[in-house]
Motif scaffolding. Sequence first.
Motif, PDB file in Angstrom:
ATOM      1  N   ARG A   1       0.389  -1.360  11.120  1.00  0.00           N
ATOM      2  CA  ARG A   1       1.177  -1.393  12.367  1.00  0.00           C
ATOM      3  C   ARG A   1       0.535  -0.526  13.441  1.00  0.00           C
ATOM      4  NH1 ARG A   1       5.441  -1.173   8.699  1.00  0.00           N
ATOM      5  NH2 ARG A   1       5.625   1.072   8.980  1.00  0.00           N
ATOM      6  N   TYR A   2      -0.014   0.613  13.057  1.00  0.00           N
ATOM      7  CA  TYR A   2      -0.638   1.522  14.025  1.00  0.00           C
ATOM      8  C   TYR A   2      -1.819   0.853  14.718  1.00  0.00           C
ATOM      9  CZ  TYR A   2      -2.840   5.770  15.853  1.00  0.00           C
ATOM     10  OH  TYR A   2      -3.405   6.722  16.663  1.00  0.00           O
ATOM     11  N   PHE A   3      -2.613   0.106  13.963  1.00  0.00           N
ATOM     12  CA  PHE A   3      -3.768  -0.552  14.556  1.00  0.00           C
ATOM     13  C   PHE A   3      -3.410  -1.881  15.209  1.00  0.00           C
ATOM     14  CE2 PHE A   3      -5.860   2.278  11.495  1.00  0.00           C
ATOM     15  CZ  PHE A   3      -6.702   2.920  12.369  1.00  0.00           C
TER      16      PHE A   3
ATOM     17  N   ARG B   1       0.695   8.946  14.994  1.00  0.00           N
ATOM     18  CA  ARG B   1      -0.268   8.465  14.010  1.00  0.00           C
ATOM     19  C   ARG B   1       0.328   8.627  12.618  1.00  0.00           C
ATOM     20  NH1 ARG B   1      -5.374  10.908  15.431  1.00  0.00           N
ATOM     21  NH2 ARG B   1      -4.212  12.797  15.032  1.00  0.00           N
ATOM     22  N   PRO B   2       0.347   7.560  11.806  1.00  0.00           N
ATOM     23  CA  PRO B   2       0.889   7.671  10.447  1.00  0.00           C
ATOM     24  C   PRO B   2       0.001   8.557   9.557  1.00  0.00           C
ATOM     25  CG  PRO B   2       0.401   5.369  11.013  1.00  0.00           C
ATOM     26  CD  PRO B   2      -0.030   6.207  12.154  1.00  0.00           C
ATOM     27  N   LEU B   3       0.603   9.127   8.549  1.00  0.00           N
ATOM     28  CA  LEU B   3      -0.106  10.023   7.641  1.00  0.00           C
ATOM     29  C   LEU B   3      -1.338   9.367   6.995  1.00  0.00           C
ATOM     30  CD1 LEU B   3      -0.274  12.780   6.279  1.00  0.00           C
ATOM     31  CD2 LEU B   3       1.215  11.880   4.490  1.00  0.00           C
ATOM     32  N   PRO B   4      -1.271   8.103   6.512  1.00  0.00           N
ATOM     33  CA  PRO B   4      -2.480   7.521   5.917  1.00  0.00           C
ATOM     34  C   PRO B   4      -3.639   7.433   6.906  1.00  0.00           C
ATOM     35  CG  PRO B   4      -0.571   6.205   5.340  1.00  0.00           C
ATOM     36  CD  PRO B   4      -0.112   7.222   6.336  1.00  0.00           C
ATOM     37  N   VAL B   5      -3.338   7.207   8.175  1.00  0.00           N
ATOM     38  CA  VAL B   5      -4.400   7.128   9.176  1.00  0.00           C
ATOM     39  C   VAL B   5      -4.974   8.523   9.427  1.00  0.00           C
ATOM     40  CG1 VAL B   5      -4.957   6.508  11.557  1.00  0.00           C
ATOM     41  CG2 VAL B   5      -3.431   5.056  10.231  1.00  0.00           C
ATOM     42  N   THR B   6      -4.118   9.526   9.476  1.00  0.00           N
ATOM     43  CA  THR B   6      -4.599  10.897   9.652  1.00  0.00           C
ATOM     44  C   THR B   6      -5.484  11.302   8.484  1.00  0.00           C
ATOM     45  OG1 THR B   6      -2.605  11.452  10.893  1.00  0.00           O
ATOM     46  CG2 THR B   6      -3.877  13.293  10.009  1.00  0.00           C
ATOM     47  N   VAL B   7      -5.070  10.963   7.281  1.00  0.00           N
ATOM     48  CA  VAL B   7      -5.885  11.248   6.096  1.00  0.00           C
ATOM     49  C   VAL B   7      -7.214  10.502   6.195  1.00  0.00           C
ATOM     50  CG1 VAL B   7      -6.036  10.898   3.595  1.00  0.00           C
ATOM     51  CG2 VAL B   7      -3.930  11.778   4.614  1.00  0.00           C
ATOM     52  N   ALA B   8      -7.175   9.242   6.631  1.00  0.00           N
ATOM     53  CA  ALA B   8      -8.402   8.463   6.769  1.00  0.00           C
ATOM     54  C   ALA B   8      -9.331   9.083   7.808  1.00  0.00           C
ATOM     55  CB  ALA B   8      -8.072   7.022   7.140  1.00  0.00           C
TER      56      ALA B   8
ATOM     57  N   VAL C   1     -11.758   5.054  -0.724  1.00  0.00           N
ATOM     58  CA  VAL C   1     -10.460   5.640  -0.351  1.00  0.00           C
ATOM     59  C   VAL C   1     -10.219   5.506   1.150  1.00  0.00           C
ATOM     60  CG1 VAL C   1      -9.211   7.834  -0.172  1.00  0.00           C
ATOM     61  CG2 VAL C   1     -10.296   7.193  -2.315  1.00  0.00           C
ATOM     62  N   VAL C   2     -11.245   5.734   1.963  1.00  0.00           N
ATOM     63  CA  VAL C   2     -11.088   5.605   3.414  1.00  0.00           C
ATOM     64  C   VAL C   2     -10.768   4.168   3.801  1.00  0.00           C
ATOM     65  CG1 VAL C   2     -12.287   5.750   5.630  1.00  0.00           C
ATOM     66  CG2 VAL C   2     -12.501   7.593   3.982  1.00  0.00           C
ATOM     67  N   ILE C   3     -11.489   3.224   3.236  1.00  0.00           N
ATOM     68  CA  ILE C   3     -11.218   1.813   3.541  1.00  0.00           C
ATOM     69  C   ILE C   3      -9.794   1.456   3.141  1.00  0.00           C
ATOM     70  CG2 ILE C   3     -11.843  -0.564   2.936  1.00  0.00           C
ATOM     71  CD1 ILE C   3     -14.752   0.401   2.720  1.00  0.00           C
ATOM     72  N   ALA C   4      -9.371   1.904   1.978  1.00  0.00           N
ATOM     73  CA  ALA C   4      -8.008   1.611   1.528  1.00  0.00           C
ATOM     74  C   ALA C   4      -6.971   2.266   2.427  1.00  0.00           C
ATOM     75  CB  ALA C   4      -7.827   2.080   0.081  1.00  0.00           C
ATOM     76  N   ALA C   5      -7.211   3.504   2.860  1.00  0.00           N
ATOM     77  CA  ALA C   5      -6.233   4.210   3.701  1.00  0.00           C
ATOM     78  C   ALA C   5      -6.071   3.561   5.067  1.00  0.00           C
ATOM     79  CB  ALA C   5      -6.647   5.672   3.862  1.00  0.00           C
ATOM     80  N   VAL C   6      -7.098   2.911   5.542  1.00  0.00           N
ATOM     81  CA  VAL C   6      -7.032   2.290   6.874  1.00  0.00           C
ATOM     82  C   VAL C   6      -6.458   0.878   6.817  1.00  0.00           C
ATOM     83  CG1 VAL C   6      -8.465   1.511   8.800  1.00  0.00           C
ATOM     84  CG2 VAL C   6      -8.892   3.701   7.764  1.00  0.00           C
ATOM     85  N   TRP C   7      -6.640   0.186   5.727  1.00  0.00           N
ATOM     86  CA  TRP C   7      -6.235  -1.223   5.670  1.00  0.00           C
ATOM     87  C   TRP C   7      -4.968  -1.498   4.883  1.00  0.00           C
ATOM     88  CZ3 TRP C   7      -8.129  -4.965   8.654  1.00  0.00           C
ATOM     89  CH2 TRP C   7      -9.342  -4.738   9.297  1.00  0.00           C
ATOM     90  N   ILE C   8      -4.673  -0.741   3.836  1.00  0.00           N
ATOM     91  CA  ILE C   8      -3.592  -1.119   2.923  1.00  0.00           C
ATOM     92  C   ILE C   8      -2.197  -0.698   3.368  1.00  0.00           C
ATOM     93  CG2 ILE C   8      -2.706  -0.800   0.576  1.00  0.00           C
ATOM     94  CD1 ILE C   8      -5.575  -0.912  -0.397  1.00  0.00           C
ATOM     95  N   PRO C   9      -1.936   0.574   3.716  1.00  0.00           N
ATOM     96  CA  PRO C   9      -0.551   0.965   4.010  1.00  0.00           C
ATOM     97  C   PRO C   9       0.021   0.208   5.215  1.00  0.00           C
ATOM     98  CG  PRO C   9      -1.934   2.911   3.743  1.00  0.00           C
ATOM     99  CD  PRO C   9      -2.845   1.727   3.803  1.00  0.00           C
ATOM    100  N   PRO C  10       1.276  -0.249   5.122  1.00  0.00           N
ATOM    101  CA  PRO C  10       1.884  -0.985   6.232  1.00  0.00           C
ATOM    102  C   PRO C  10       1.933  -0.166   7.523  1.00  0.00           C
ATOM    103  CG  PRO C  10       3.265  -1.129   4.267  1.00  0.00           C
ATOM    104  CD  PRO C  10       2.162  -0.180   3.962  1.00  0.00           C
TER     105      PRO C  10
END
Length: 143
Positions: A127-129, A9-16, A114-123
Amino acid sequence: MTPTVDLRRPLPVTVAVVLVYVGGLANTALGVLVLLARYEVDATDVLAVSLVGAATILLGLLTVAGGSSLARGSRLARNLLTAYLTLLVVLQILAVALTELDPTIAVALLAAVVVIAAVWIPPAARRYFARTAPAASDPSPIA
């Protein structure tokens, strides 16, 4: 040779995911505060404040429930959580208009964005989703 899929799991997803749990519980508590604020508003606004508070509690609990599916990479969970958080933003804007909980609600609004951005923006999150599970007919990579 089949390509390998990175299951970490990428870090932005874990943060989300962490923010989803914390935000869901915070929105549930915020809904209770909005519900209690109905005693401080005009008699004409009591029903509206009560409905906004109850809906905020419900969506906060639904957000917490979707957190584990989001952690597993469910695209459905990501879409549902985005819808829940969007509805929560609308409800929080209504709560600001109807009550005097401005600073508390401003923090909740920021957390939802912030949650919406963390789930949708980072590449890496995209890729994870976007990864697909191997088909049942594919041989197991473990074998």
